[in-house]
Enzyme design. Structure first.
Site, short mmCIF file in Angstrom:
data_model
loop_
_atom_site.label_atom_id
_atom_site.label_comp_id
_atom_site.label_asym_id
_atom_site.label_seq_id
_atom_site.Cartn_x
_atom_site.Cartn_y
_atom_site.Cartn_z
N THR A 162 46.62 47.33 35.66
CA THR A 162 46.10 46.56 37.08
C THR A 162 44.79 47.24 36.97
O THR A 162 44.21 48.24 37.42
CB THR A 162 47.38 47.01 38.39
N ASP A 163 44.44 46.94 38.74
CA ASP A 163 42.80 47.76 39.17
C ASP A 163 43.01 48.83 40.37
O ASP A 163 44.36 48.55 40.73
CB ASP A 163 42.47 46.79 39.72
N SER A 164 42.43 49.51 41.16
CA SER A 164 42.58 50.83 41.70
C SER A 164 42.96 49.72 42.59
O SER A 164 42.52 48.77 43.21
CB SER A 164 41.72 51.42 41.87
N GLY A 165 44.32 50.36 43.84
CA GLY A 165 44.89 49.69 44.61
C GLY A 165 45.43 49.25 44.77
O GLY A 165 46.41 48.58 45.63
N VAL A 166 45.87 48.21 43.63
CA VAL A 166 46.70 47.22 43.30
C VAL A 166 47.79 48.22 43.81
O VAL A 166 48.30 48.66 42.65
CB VAL A 166 46.25 46.44 42.07
#
Length: 108
Positions: free
Chosen positions: A82-86
């Site tokens: 996942t990406d940051s903040g997901v």
């Protein structure tokens, strides 16, 4: 196979409480058990799932908690990156452990 639904006790610091499903494979006997955990977490404040040098990630925090609980180094495998903040609602994580702690007593 044994499956349990209960409130999640594992906390990624300020994450919202969630539900997880812990499934045990290969109970009893000698050797490694393969466990599957379904996580729900708030990804705010995390740099995604996968371990990255000098960054706070969900995987690194989860592995550190498991190391403290199981008293062994447990590499975990996530269902995806996942990406940051997901955020995740049902993120599947598996790991193998020699621990004999019954699934219903693993304090996640």
């Amino acid at each position: 196979m044994r499956s349990l639904n209960r409130k999640r006790l594992f906390s990624l610091d300020n994450c919202a409480p969630g539900i997880y499903n812990l499934i045990c494979y290969g109970k009893g006997g000698i050797g490694l058990r393969n466990l599957l955990v379904k996580l729900r977490y708030d990804g705010s404040g995390f740099c995604g799932w996968q371990v990255q040098n000098d960054l706070r990630t969900v995987q690194s925090v989860f592995q550190a908690e498991l190391r403290g609980i199981l008293k062994e180094n447990v590499p975990v495998i996530g269902c995806s990156r996942t990406d940051s903040g997901v955020h995740a609602n049902e993120f599947c994580v598996s790991f193998r452990t020699e621990s004999r702690i019954p699934c219903d007593r693993v304090p996640l």
